[in-house]
Design an enzyme around this catalytic site. Structure first.
Site, short mmCIF file in Angstrom:
data_model
loop_
_atom_site.label_atom_id
_atom_site.label_comp_id
_atom_site.label_asym_id
_atom_site.label_seq_id
_atom_site.Cartn_x
_atom_site.Cartn_y
_atom_site.Cartn_z
CG MET A 74 -0.64 -7.10 -6.21
SD MET A 74 1.30 -6.64 -5.85
CE MET A 74 1.24 -5.58 -4.59
N GLY A 75 -4.16 -8.80 -3.64
CA GLY A 75 -4.83 -9.56 -2.36
C GLY A 75 -4.82 -9.12 -1.06
CG LEU B 64 -9.11 -8.86 -1.30
CD1 LEU B 64 -10.51 -9.48 -1.98
CD2 LEU B 64 -8.32 -8.24 -2.53
CG HIS B 65 -7.73 -2.83 1.99
ND1 HIS B 65 -8.07 -1.75 1.15
CD2 HIS B 65 -6.35 -2.93 1.85
CE1 HIS B 65 -7.26 -1.55 0.40
NE2 HIS B 65 -6.06 -2.01 0.65
CD GLU B 66 -15.25 -1.97 2.98
OE1 GLU B 66 -15.65 -1.13 2.36
OE2 GLU B 66 -15.78 -3.12 3.49
CG HIS C 219 -8.30 -4.48 -2.18
ND1 HIS C 219 -7.64 -4.77 -1.18
CD2 HIS C 219 -7.05 -4.22 -3.37
CE1 HIS C 219 -6.33 -4.49 -1.28
NE2 HIS C 219 -6.04 -4.39 -2.42
CD GLN D 154 -7.69 10.53 -5.26
OE1 GLN D 154 -8.80 10.52 -5.36
NE2 GLN D 154 -6.80 10.99 -4.43
CE LYS D 155 -2.10 3.70 -0.04
NZ LYS D 155 -1.67 2.52 -0.44
CB SER E 162 -2.46 -5.22 1.59
OG SER E 162 -3.49 -5.20 0.53
#
Ligand code: AMP
Length: 283
Positions: free
Chosen positions: A32-33, A35-37, A39, A150-151, A188
């Site tokens: 869903m954008g 983005l972080h590490e 993703h 897995q989050k 996010s």
């Protein structure tokens, strides 16, 4: 080669057709954008293991409840594009609502039973939205492997079940949770935590760690006892409102009286006005 942003389904389908004709493998990372590490770890895995990588960014309205945070969900196409381009992603699929849900849209996918427990109890229409959008994205992108985190363990379980039940051809890889230096699972939504709430949010992972410690000290501890200890720990923080702390087997996502097989210890809680989830694997 620069990442190509594709906004239309027909253009992407044409591209997929030629990729398939050349027998290349496709890795797909739905997001869903913002983005972080977390993703990026999925994207890196896809890049490593496939000829072509496709990332989608779409804040899917059907997976948000009426009183949830769809309107304030963080969005930043430019920032996301730069990150994706740096990782040499081949295609970014970036559709809009009119394309994904044109007027008259009426088909939904639901994975019964598993969509009603835990997250499903607190977000009753959430998984119906997730399975519907991912089914559509899989039909469009036809990946060899889809990468999930897995989050969102229950989501990953439900999507795996959907792919089995509906005979989707793709494999699924579930990648480990990426955390910040203080143990908070990257999300996010974390940008919406203020300083105090950030400190409180760290207690989610601390609660899971406490559960893990108890299990490591006594492998025959009952699940009830372990969950009670976790509840008692986190209830000291009255600004954290816990939705659930639960234990579910990794294989079948069912309740187990004792931790005799690999299972998730899961937590969902509201910190301030931000709802967060996290989990850890036991056994
Ligand atoms: P989202 O953009 O939140 O829908 O997430 C897109 C994908 O990234 C999902 O498969 C998530 O489970 C995964 N993901 C989100 N946060 C993390 C994280 N901290 N570590 C690993 N994967 C994550």
């Amino acid at each position: 080669m620069k990442t190509k942003t594709i906004k239309s389904i027909s253009s992407l389908k044409k591209i997929i057709k030629t990729i398939k004709l050349s027998n290349k493998s496709i890795g797909f990372v739905p997001t869903m954008g913002y983005l972080h590490e977390g993703h990026l770890s999925l994207i890196r895995a896809s890049k490593k293991e496939n000829d072509i990588t496709i990332v989608s960014i779409y804040v899917n309205p059907t997976q948000f409840g009426a009183n949830e945070d769809f309107n304030i969900y963080p969005r930043d196409y430019k920032r996301d594009y730069l990150l994706i381009n740096q990782l040499n992603v081949n295609y970014l699929f970036y559709p809009n609502n009119e394309i994904m849900y044109p007027i008259g849209y009426s088909t939904f996918v639901d994975v019964d039973n598993y969509n009603k427990i835990l997250e499903g109890e607190f977000r009753p229409t959430h998984f119906r939205g997730v399975t519907t959008i991912v089914a559509k994205l899989l039909n469009i992108t036809q990946p060899t492997i889809m990468y999930l985190g897995q989050k969102d363990a229950q989501q990953a379980f439900i999507l795996t079940k959907m792919c089995q039940d509906l005979n989707f051809d793709c494999k699924i890889k579930i990648m480990p949770i990426i955390r910040d230096e203080n143990g908070l699972a990257l999300s996010s939504r974390n940008v919406r935590l203020n300083k105090d709430d950030y400190q409180l949010a760290l207690q989610l992972n601390k609660t899971l760690k406490l559960g893990k410690e108890l299990f490591l000290k006594n492998h025959s501890i009952t699940t009830d006892k372990l969950l009670n200890a976790c509840q008692n720990y986190i209830k000291k923080f009255d600004k954290i409102s816990v939705d659930y702390i639960a234990c579910r087997s990794v294989k079948k996502f069912d309740e187990i009286p004792k931790i005799t097989e690999k299972c998730y210890l899961l937590i969902a809680a509201k910190v301030g006005n931000v709802r967060l989830i996290d989990n850890i694997i036991l056994g």
